[in-house]
Scaffold this active site. Sequence first.
Site, PDB file in Angstrom:
ATOM      1  N   SER A  21      -1.790 -42.786 -70.461  1.00 30.88           N
ATOM      2  CA  SER A  21      -0.774 -43.580 -71.155  1.00 30.88           C
ATOM      3  C   SER A  21       0.626 -43.406 -70.571  1.00 30.88           C
ATOM      4  O   SER A  21       1.611 -43.476 -71.291  1.00 30.88           O
ATOM      5  CB  SER A  21      -0.773 -43.226 -72.639  1.00 30.88           C
ATOM      6  N   ALA A  24       2.031 -46.199 -65.371  1.00 30.63           N
ATOM      7  CA  ALA A  24       0.994 -46.997 -64.702  1.00 30.63           C
ATOM      8  C   ALA A  24      -0.015 -47.518 -65.718  1.00 30.63           C
ATOM      9  O   ALA A  24      -0.354 -48.714 -65.737  1.00 30.63           O
ATOM     10  CB  ALA A  24       0.290 -46.173 -63.621  1.00 30.63           C
ATOM     11  N   LYS A  43      -5.527 -38.442 -73.879  1.00 33.72           N
ATOM     12  CA  LYS A  43      -6.156 -37.240 -74.457  1.00 33.72           C
ATOM     13  C   LYS A  43      -5.306 -36.525 -75.495  1.00 33.72           C
ATOM     14  O   LYS A  43      -5.817 -35.683 -76.214  1.00 33.72           O
ATOM     15  CB  LYS A  43      -6.596 -36.285 -73.352  1.00 33.72           C
ATOM     16  N   THR A  51       5.037 -39.316 -66.897  1.00 33.85           N
ATOM     17  CA  THR A  51       6.132 -40.299 -66.813  1.00 33.85           C
ATOM     18  C   THR A  51       7.329 -39.845 -67.628  1.00 33.85           C
ATOM     19  O   THR A  51       8.481 -39.983 -67.215  1.00 33.85           O
ATOM     20  CB  THR A  51       5.644 -41.657 -67.377  1.00 33.85           C
ATOM     21  N   ALA A  54      10.109 -37.842 -66.063  1.00 36.48           N
ATOM     22  CA  ALA A  54      10.848 -38.354 -64.893  1.00 36.48           C
ATOM     23  C   ALA A  54      12.313 -38.468 -65.277  1.00 36.48           C
ATOM     24  O   ALA A  54      12.660 -39.184 -66.202  1.00 36.48           O
ATOM     25  CB  ALA A  54      10.290 -39.704 -64.480  1.00 36.48           C
ATOM     26  N   GLY A  56      14.987 -38.565 -62.628  1.00 34.48           N
ATOM     27  CA  GLY A  56      15.768 -39.251 -61.588  1.00 34.48           C
ATOM     28  C   GLY A  56      15.837 -40.747 -61.800  1.00 34.48           C
ATOM     29  O   GLY A  56      16.914 -41.326 -61.974  1.00 34.48           O
ATOM     30  N   GLY A  57      14.700 -41.433 -61.799  1.00 36.70           N
ATOM     31  CA  GLY A  57      14.692 -42.867 -62.048  1.00 36.70           C
ATOM     32  C   GLY A  57      13.710 -43.628 -61.177  1.00 36.70           C
ATOM     33  O   GLY A  57      12.693 -43.087 -60.750  1.00 36.70           O
ATOM     34  N   GLU A 133      19.035 -39.334 -54.307  1.00 38.80           N
ATOM     35  CA  GLU A 133      18.288 -38.072 -54.288  1.00 38.80           C
ATOM     36  C   GLU A 133      17.921 -37.712 -52.854  1.00 38.80           C
ATOM     37  O   GLU A 133      18.205 -38.487 -51.927  1.00 38.80           O
ATOM     38  CB  GLU A 133      17.034 -38.194 -55.166  1.00 38.80           C
ATOM     39  N   HIS A 256       9.019 -29.281 -56.477  1.00 39.13           N
ATOM     40  CA  HIS A 256      10.408 -29.682 -56.719  1.00 39.13           C
ATOM     41  C   HIS A 256      11.283 -28.454 -56.518  1.00 39.13           C
ATOM     42  O   HIS A 256      10.979 -27.385 -57.051  1.00 39.13           O
ATOM     43  CB  HIS A 256      10.561 -30.233 -58.137  1.00 39.13           C
ATOM     44  N   ARG A 305      12.693 -33.238 -49.856  1.00 32.90           N
ATOM     45  CA  ARG A 305      12.289 -32.204 -50.794  1.00 32.90           C
ATOM     46  C   ARG A 305      11.463 -31.069 -50.186  1.00 32.90           C
ATOM     47  O   ARG A 305      11.607 -29.915 -50.552  1.00 32.90           O
ATOM     48  CB  ARG A 305      11.451 -32.877 -51.863  1.00 32.90           C
ATOM     49  N   HIS A 366       5.238 -30.113 -58.628  1.00 28.94           N
ATOM     50  CA  HIS A 366       5.857 -31.274 -59.263  1.00 28.94           C
ATOM     51  C   HIS A 366       5.016 -32.545 -59.161  1.00 28.94           C
ATOM     52  O   HIS A 366       4.851 -33.253 -60.147  1.00 28.94           O
ATOM     53  CB  HIS A 366       7.209 -31.488 -58.583  1.00 28.94           C
ATOM     54  N   GLU A 390       0.128 -41.715 -60.294  1.00 32.96           N
ATOM     55  CA  GLU A 390       0.027 -40.453 -59.543  1.00 32.96           C
ATOM     56  C   GLU A 390      -1.399 -40.071 -59.177  1.00 32.96           C
ATOM     57  O   GLU A 390      -1.626 -39.399 -58.169  1.00 32.96           O
ATOM     58  CB  GLU A 390       0.699 -39.323 -60.356  1.00 32.96           C
ATOM     59  N   ARG A 401       6.323 -37.380 -50.672  1.00 27.97           N
ATOM     60  CA  ARG A 401       6.884 -38.515 -51.424  1.00 27.97           C
ATOM     61  C   ARG A 401       8.418 -38.506 -51.388  1.00 27.97           C
ATOM     62  O   ARG A 401       9.045 -37.477 -51.632  1.00 27.97           O
ATOM     63  CB  ARG A 401       6.419 -38.429 -52.871  1.00 27.97           C
TER      64      ARG A 401
HETATM   65  C1  SIN Z   1      14.162 -35.675 -60.073  1.00 30.04           C
HETATM   66  O1  SIN Z   1      14.845 -36.245 -60.922  1.00 30.04           O
HETATM   67  O2  SIN Z   1      14.601 -34.813 -59.324  1.00 30.04           O
HETATM   68  C2  SIN Z   1      12.734 -36.052 -59.952  1.00 30.04           C
HETATM   69  C3  SIN Z   1      12.603 -37.379 -59.386  1.00 30.04           C
HETATM   70  C4  SIN Z   1      11.312 -37.520 -58.678  1.00 30.04           C
HETATM   71  O3  SIN Z   1      10.575 -36.566 -58.558  1.00 30.04           O
HETATM   72  O4  SIN Z   1      11.034 -38.609 -58.215  1.00 30.04           O
END
Ligand code: SIN
Length: 563
Positions: A21, A24, A43, A51, A54, A56-57, A133, A256, A305, A366, A390, A401
Amino acid sequence: MLMMSNHSQKRIFTDSLVIGSGLAGLTAALEAAKHGKVLVVTKAKAEDCNTRYAQGGIACVMSGDEAAFEAHVQDTLVAGAGLCKPDVVRAIVKAGPERVRNLQELGCHFTLQKEVTPDVPPAQGNEFHLGREGGHSARRILHAGDITGVEVSDVLIARCRENPNVTLLENHLAVDLISTRHIDWQGDNVCLGAYVMDTATREIHTVVAKKTFLATGGAGKVYLCTCNPDVACGDGVAMAYRAGAEISNMEFYQFHPTILFHPHAKSFLISEAVRGEGAILKIRKGNEYVTFMENYHKLGSLAPRDIVARAIDNELKRTGEECAWLDIRHKSEEFLRARFPNIFARCLKFGINMATDLIPVVPAAHYCCGGVRTDVNGVTSVKNLYAIGECGCTGLHGANRLASNSLLEAVVVANFAVKHASAQEGEPHCGITPEMIPDWESGNAVDSDEQIVITHNWDEIRRLMWDYVGIVRSNKRLERAKNRIRMIRKEIEKYYWNFLLTPDLIELRNLASVAEMIIDAASARRESRGLHYNLNYLPGADPESQGKDSILRMPQKFELRFQ
Ligand code: SIN
């Protein structure tokens, strides 16, 4: 949706089954609801998904500028270290703006420039405030404050709940996919739905679906330290593997670099967007805090990263320090509160004022860049089975990524997948009748009297993965991990067949299977590339394996408990 009762077990027939849920899954559910009945099983609560975490965006070029699209493509390819599929990258980047507009129509609000920096006029053709980022050569990340995941998750759950064609079944855990591998069938391997456990009663129902969309998210719980929620056990990848699907690139697990280092913070993420606004990484040297990222990459603290996570790992090992530090004290408290309301408040709760204090950080697991191997439409090697978000591996991320490309991929590929599924013609179950599909049978299994097997193996897997298959690997460490995981897997399989299933046992089995896939893929890659860094191979050591995806496939027919 039609239900037929068989004692306490149910048979459920639906046009589309969505497992998971997150962004995606719910995007696929809303799209598929335009064509028929949809059952979403998840589950825990619908909100319990990756999700939601998240911050960053969504990386997406909204200006329509061709050069800006191409720059996004190029940054993705560079981060992906030679393993991205360029046509997939272009298709996903190009389709992004339409999907973002669709999210807006559904009710998502993305932060506008005037809400953060009212004095700075927005760039031409762009009203949004854009974040940046690691690995991005420009600002291109749309965000909802620093809780983008919460915003999209809340909106999509609300839209699904009010849609008469969508049934959202919470606290229902998929045990296994039903595929023709599990019945006497000579034709193509076809997915026919899934066995799903009601976690309250532990009854296992048979869900027969014309199309199944796996959207189970990541597998961060395979590592001791992760910023993923407890639900991230790799269930989808493990189930797809058992159903005979191809699995790709599992060795590329992304760490991360900046998780808040505090005993009570429960792996809280300090978004890379904080570095995008100028935060600098530092390490303690006596009484001083000194910069170090310039020794590792020309982009310094905003390097891709994998490089930042390895650099921190190296600095911590070199200096014996417990954590690195983020310094954004040059920004005003007013700006930091407006731009990062959630992160600011959370840090403050732990006595850290971002405007005046350094923030202690460490890396943690991450994002799983590998997954069920698919094309750009989420099509897997098993007919009628799609993998999106994912748990899928489209070729967008390659060996690493690019930040904030995951929400983009989730929303675009879910939409492509439903388009693909609804364009398929012909008999929905490829000639297999529902009578040929057996119900779940527990056989002679009894309730376990040794739950310790589950907790012990759970801890052991996560510890061995962290110690031997983490940010920096070596052949010796991988060999140790392989020996241990084989033993643990054997023990879990025996236990699985002897005792009645519980949610913990199902998750443990999936976790062990995913751990083994990561170890096997990492052992087979005889080079260092992207997120996979092996001390025994300098980058580019073995031309044989360069530029190739790793592929795993379950060798033999898989047995299930059937009547
Ligand atoms: C973050 O906000 O650092 C994570 C963003 C991401 O992993 O795409």
